[in-house]
Design an enzyme around this catalytic site. Sequence first.
Site, mmCIF file in Angstrom:
data_model
loop_
_atom_site.group_PDB
_atom_site.id
_atom_site.type_symbol
_atom_site.label_atom_id
_atom_site.label_comp_id
_atom_site.label_asym_id
_atom_site.label_seq_id
_atom_site.Cartn_x
_atom_site.Cartn_y
_atom_site.Cartn_z
ATOM 1 C CB SER A 1 -0.098 14.634 0.857
ATOM 2 O OG SER A 1 -0.289 15.877 0.232
HETATM 3 N N1 SAH Z 1 -4.070 16.776 -2.990
HETATM 4 C C1 SAH Z 1 -2.925 16.075 -3.567
HETATM 5 C C2 SAH Z 1 -1.626 16.790 -3.308
HETATM 6 C C3 SAH Z 1 -1.320 17.663 -4.433
HETATM 7 S S1 SAH Z 1 0.198 18.526 -4.345
HETATM 8 C C4 SAH Z 1 -2.914 14.658 -3.034
HETATM 9 O O1 SAH Z 1 -3.963 14.086 -2.867
HETATM 10 O O2 SAH Z 1 -1.880 14.098 -2.829
HETATM 11 C C5 SAH Z 1 -0.417 20.173 -4.470
HETATM 12 C C6 SAH Z 1 -1.047 20.557 -5.770
HETATM 13 O O3 SAH Z 1 -1.437 21.919 -5.646
HETATM 14 C C7 SAH Z 1 -0.129 20.486 -6.990
HETATM 15 O O4 SAH Z 1 -0.676 19.611 -7.936
HETATM 16 C C8 SAH Z 1 -0.083 21.936 -7.492
HETATM 17 O O5 SAH Z 1 -0.058 22.042 -8.905
HETATM 18 C C9 SAH Z 1 -1.383 22.498 -6.933
HETATM 19 N N2 SAH Z 1 -1.437 23.965 -6.800
HETATM 20 C C10 SAH Z 1 -0.459 24.819 -6.406
HETATM 21 N N3 SAH Z 1 -0.909 26.086 -6.403
HETATM 22 C C11 SAH Z 1 -2.219 26.037 -6.809
HETATM 23 C C12 SAH Z 1 -3.227 27.026 -7.017
HETATM 24 N N4 SAH Z 1 -3.012 28.339 -6.817
HETATM 25 N N5 SAH Z 1 -4.441 26.613 -7.439
HETATM 26 C C13 SAH Z 1 -4.689 25.293 -7.660
HETATM 27 N N6 SAH Z 1 -3.773 24.312 -7.485
HETATM 28 C C14 SAH Z 1 -2.551 24.682 -7.055
#
Ligand code: SAH
Length: 224
Positions: free
Chosen positions: A74
């Site tokens: 993000s």
């Molecule tokens: N927190 C991260 C952003 C990650 S993007 C940061 O620090 O930048 C969002 C993430 O959510 C992705 O890696 C995706 O694989 C995960 N995701 C999507 N659906 C999910 C679910 N149901 N359970 C766990 N993770 C999930």
Amino acid sequence: MAIRLNSAHLAGSGMVSARTRARMIDRLREQGISNSEVLAVMEQVPRHLFVDEALQHKAYDDTSLPIGHGQTISQPYIVARMTELALGAGARDKVLEIGTGCGYQATILAQLFKTVYSIERIGALAQASRHRLAELGVHNARLRHADGSKGVPEAAPFDVILFAAAAPISPEHLIAQLAPHGRLIVPVGQHSQELVLICQENGNWVESRLEPVRFVPLLGGVAH
Ligand code: SAH
């Protein structure tokens, strides 16, 4: 502030100077982030170590970046904003993040909360984040490879539940895993999304729609 990171990493690498990080902090202030703890933590956590070497020169720009597997880290503003909202819960015992990705948001939260639970559905990302956080010396984050959409009932109640992926509809079923003062922070929507905050006001759970956002979608099930 006591930073819970291996101090060898705090100086950052030559290419990504303390000045670059300070500029990111100035920009966050201009964008309306005022919480001094959030700003202090983001100034110290080496964001460039959460992305591929080829993207490190962009790590402190105001943008999300690819982290592989079609996912993104993000943008700094949104991490700061969600962290600021998380601190609004008042208590700092347990926070649950759904969507670990590269572990940046989890590392920021780990500086401010006693224990971070973070769940990632893509095995390769969960594994890489586990290594990265161990390397950085972040020891108060519990990372799991699972579908996080049902939360972690056995570890509830949480002071904060934060979604790093956009839910199609407001995940009200997770209110049951919040402490009474708890906060649920979640991007909601498909094509257009809004950041939603759910917390109690005068004994009722109230949902506030805060601002437009853009997140990758929350998906069901696990992947390798
Ligand atoms: N927190 C991260 C952003 C990650 S993007 C940061 O620090 O930048 C969002 C993430 O959510 C992705 O890696 C995706 O694989 C995960 N995701 C999507 N659906 C999910 C679910 N149901 N359970 C766990 N993770 C999930």
